[in-house]
Design an enzyme around this catalytic site. Structure first.
Site, PDB file in Angstrom:
ATOM      1  CD  GLU A   1      16.489  -0.513   0.381  1.00 30.79           C
ATOM      2  OE1 GLU A   1      16.985   0.307   1.195  1.00 30.79           O
ATOM      3  OE2 GLU A   1      15.494  -0.835   0.399  1.00 30.79           O
TER       4      GLU A   1
ATOM      5  CD  GLU B   1       6.065   1.217   3.044  1.00 31.98           C
ATOM      6  OE1 GLU B   1       6.719   0.504   3.521  1.00 31.98           O
ATOM      7  OE2 GLU B   1       5.601   1.307   1.659  1.00 31.98           O
TER       8      GLU B   1
ATOM      9  CE  LYS C   1      12.350   0.670  -1.008  1.00 26.05           C
ATOM     10  NZ  LYS C   1      11.052  -0.131  -0.722  1.00 26.05           N
TER      11      LYS C   1
ATOM     12  CD  GLU D   1       7.998  -6.049   6.082  1.00 24.38           C
ATOM     13  OE1 GLU D   1       8.043  -6.109   7.328  1.00 24.38           O
ATOM     14  OE2 GLU D   1       7.384  -5.077   5.386  1.00 24.38           O
TER      15      GLU D   1
ATOM     16  CE  LYS E   1       9.434   1.561   5.963  1.00 28.71           C
ATOM     17  NZ  LYS E   1       8.746   0.382   5.555  1.00 28.71           N
TER      18      LYS E   1
ATOM     19  CG  ASP F   1       8.286  -0.900  -3.022  1.00 27.07           C
ATOM     20  OD1 ASP F   1       9.540  -1.175  -2.693  1.00 27.07           O
ATOM     21  OD2 ASP F   1       7.411  -0.926  -2.186  1.00 27.07           O
TER      22      ASP F   1
ATOM     23  CD  GLU G   1       7.953  -6.145  -1.678  1.00 21.87           C
ATOM     24  OE1 GLU G   1       9.290  -5.794  -1.431  1.00 21.87           O
ATOM     25  OE2 GLU G   1       6.886  -5.635  -1.294  1.00 21.87           O
TER      26      GLU G   1
END
Ligand code: BDP
Length: 707
Positions: free
Chosen positions: A396, A300, A369, A176, A296, A374, A402
């Site tokens: 994180e 989502e 994060k 991913e 997690k 994000d 990405e």
């Protein structure tokens, strides 16, 4: 002026080229651990004089890794085999590896190292064998970057305890958000076959101090908890163990149901608790030094304790209890947000987690994060940092690019990491930086963690883009010591990986240091963000349809006939209230808010004069155009170092830069044409209206998304 400086550079460089025979045949596999023969003869002789033997006192597997690495490195750098001996008694001019509980005294922690001259030898000592291993790599780095070694006196300890990579790898070999081929882990060959790459992966990580690694995606498959996969993970762990790296697994919250056949995954259900206790025991039987679990949950669409009316703390504490007999941790992610048409995703993690402060078991670390949304090209730091004094918060970061152009855009990420680490939370007065929250000095956290979402895959050069190796390197170096500068790290990496030619090294370092701002300029300037579409690559600011409002583009930029940006002040979502007054004061006034953060917090009128003296519209255009033009400057800078770097790597990076240039213009045109439909103004001179229309760009994006 900025947009023309590449032209100037071009003129300069056509009359000047570096006098060095280019090395050949470098496929990038060796990363920064190249160990090519040192061509400066006096320097090589001086090193050889000081490194005539390697004395390994003791023989643990980790110590052996240290001796093996020194031998491999010295053989390459010095062009002769340096013997490994078991004692240095009566000898001088060698390297001595020594583990001793008292090494370095209280100035050094368990994983630290000391390198010093002792009785005519270079002594690398540590309280543990892992410390010695890190010291061995530090000594090699010293030589790889051409530093003197005859008067060494270095003591260094990691500032963060858990320095981890998170792989987002799936059972089927896909990754991913991975842009460097398939997964490193060949599940179908494991546990029987140990790919030699695992060892090289471990060496690379140990060389920068990384000591932990989750093997699988946070959107986890329950299969990783099966007996079959536990054996496979154990085999990976056995390859990494000699390098001081512990393995962690991401868990699928509903595994007790899907794998265990239970009726529920409620964390307060006794059968569920018993299932996890047995599972953790099974993990430790197979992997005695198992690191722990990464979770997690309720994020989502992933299942979690809230499915049963329980909290994140209920979930995390249940796993912590199962982990109690062992030296492992539960890492619980704070990346959560709900589909709320009136909400602000920015506020979600803070709203859900701060009320839980003080309720987590002491084995739990909450992983946050860097930014509240994000992994955007530029984000303010997450307001959780500084606001959970009783819960160890881990950082994180995302190393894989990405939102930073995948494997075709050159973006050196250390400045992004540093911007967040150096930001002041004011949690305990001035100087309470995010870094000091993370390393435990602000709140006295008992456990400290920095994790990076990995960018390594099956690509021969590990990361796809050769320059992306620097991001892996920078992450590790900063997890070890967040006070290092982006420049120091880049310069080290360039010297170890690309060239020793000083002018060329300087030029590449400079290029790297500017690359992130250039990317932000053509991608998301002045505080724009873009976490939309499943692909995260194509420009699509017009995207306004999705099952969730926060999965559209328009939700984030809020362009309308009046202006652009997300009002997060008191008159808007008031997300700013989540920060300390001192932080708020920097951002809440649109007249003084620094431009890089402006549209994160304010809806600004198109004709509003900004601190730069330009209107918002003119400033946006200036950024989009100079950003895209600066990629040509990057191409020219790279062109100027041609003779100083390996031809294969040179050609690879050149080609990717050409793609980057085309894509930068794509981004520029998409934003400019789309925003122009609201701003209703021409593109200001000296910039020219894009040649294509908004429909043309939309069509090209649609085609891209079809792929
Ligand atoms: C987003 C990614 C998604 C991840 C998610 C996460 O697009 O693939 O699963 O973050 O961090 O950035 O959980």
């Amino acid at each position: 002026m900025k947009r023309y400086h590449w032209l100037f550079t071009l003129l300069l460089t056509t009359t000047f080229s570096y006098a060095q025979t280019p090395p050949t045949g470098d496929d990038g596999y060796r990363l920064w651990l190249k160990y090519d023969l040192i061509t400066n003869v006096p320097k090589r002789q001086a090193y050889a004089q000081a490194a005539q033997f390697i004395a390994m006192t003791g023989n643990s597997p980790i110590l052996k890794s240290a001796a093996d690495e020194l031998q491999l490195g010295l053989t390459g750098l010095l062009g002769k085999t340096v013997p490994v001996v078991t004692s240095a008694a009566g000898r001088k001019g060698g390297i001595v590896l020594a583990v001793s509980a008292g090494a370095g005294g209280s100035a050094m922690n368990n994983e630290g190292y000391q390198i010093a001259i002792n009785a005519g030898n270079i002594m690398i000592s540590g309280k543990t064998d892992a410390g010695v291993l890190y010291g061995a790599f530090a000594l090699l780095r010293q030589m790889q970057t051409g530093q003197p070694i005859d008067r060494l006196s270095v003591t260094s300890s990691p500032r963060v305890q858990y320095r981890m990579l998170n792989h987002w790898d799936n059972v089927d070999g896909t990754v991913e958000r991975g842009y460097a081929g398939q997964s490193l882990w060949k599940w179908y060959e494991l546990p029987e076959r140990i790919d030699p790459r695992y060892r090289d992966y471990a060496r690379a990580n140990a060389s920068i101090g990384i000591n932990g690694m989750t093997v699988n995606n946070v959107n986890a498959s329950a299969r990783f908890m099966s007996a079959e996969y536990i054996q496979k993970v154990a085999a990976v762990a056995s390859a990494l163990r000699p390098y001081g790296i512990r393995v962690y697994v991401s868990v699928y919250w509903a595994a007790p149901k899907t794998l265990g056949g239970l009726k529920t995954s409620d964390p307060l259900d006794p059968q569920v608790r018993a299932w996890w206790t047995a599972k953790v025991k099974e993990l430790y039987q197979a992997i005695p030094d198992f690191g722990g679990l990464l979770v997690k949950a309720n994020s989502e669409g992933e299942p979690g304790p809230q499915d049963y009316g329980r909290t994140h703390a209920d979930g995390a504490n249940m796993l912590a209890e199962a982990m109690k007999p062992y030296d492992g941790v539960v890492i619980w992610r704070a990346f959560v947000y709900k589909a709320d048409p009136n909400g602000d995703r920015f506020k979600a993690a803070y709203d859900e987690f701060t009320p839980l402060d003080g309720t987590f078991d002491k084995k739990v670390i909450v992983q946050v994060k860097n930014g509240p949304i994000d992994f955007q090209p530029r984000e303010p730091f997450s307001p959780l940092f500084g606001n959970m004094p009783k819960t160890p918060l881990g950082m994180e970061f995302q190393i894989t690019q990405e939102y930073l152009g995948f494997a075709t855009h050159m973006v050196y990420e250390a400045p992004l990491f540093k911007e967040c680490l150096d930001a002041d939370t004011y949690a305990n007065g001035k100087g309470s930086t995010v870094a000091k929250v993370i390393d435990g000095s602000v709140h006295g956290y008992a456990r400290t963690l920095m994790a990076g979402v990995a960018n390594a895959g099956s690509a021969r050069n590990w990361t796809g883009h050769p320059m992306a190796q620097a991001n892996w390197y920078a992450f590790g170096r900063l997890a070890w010591d967040h006070t290092l500068s982006s420049e120091t790290i880049a310069n080290e990496w360039v010297n170890m990986t690309l060239t020793h030619e000083p002018q060329a090294a300087k030029r590449i370092t400079n290029l790297m240091l500017k690359s992130r701002d250039i990317y932000v300029d053509y991608n998301t300037p002045i505080g724009l963000s873009r976490p939309w579409t499943g692909v995260h690559f194509a420009p699509e600011p017009w995207q306004n349809r999705s099952p969730r409002p926060d999965w559209t583009a328009v939700y984030y930029h809020k362009a309308d006939s009046l202006g652009l940006g997300f009002n997060r002040t008191e008159t808007g979502s008031n997300a700013l209230a989540q920060y300390r007054p001192e932080v708020r004061a920097q951002w809440e006034n649109p007249e003084t808010c620094p431009l890089p953060y402006l549209l994160w917090f304010h809806h600004v009128a198109w004709n509003k004069k900004l601190t730069s003296g330009r209107t918002l519209w003119a400033e946006l255009c200036t950024r989009f155009y100079t950003g895209a033009d600066s990629v040509r400057w990057m191409q020219n800078e790279w062109g100027a170092v041609k003779s100083a770097v390996d031809p294969g790597i040179y050609a690879d990076v050149s080609a990717r830069l050409a793609t980057q240039q085309r894509e930068a213009i794509w981004w520029r045109d998409a934003w400019v044409l789309y925003l122009q439909s609201f701003a209703k103004q021409p593109v200001p001179a000296p910039f020219k209206q894009p040649e294509r229309t908004l429909d043309d760009v939309k069509q090209s994006v649609n085609l891209y998304l079809l792929r």
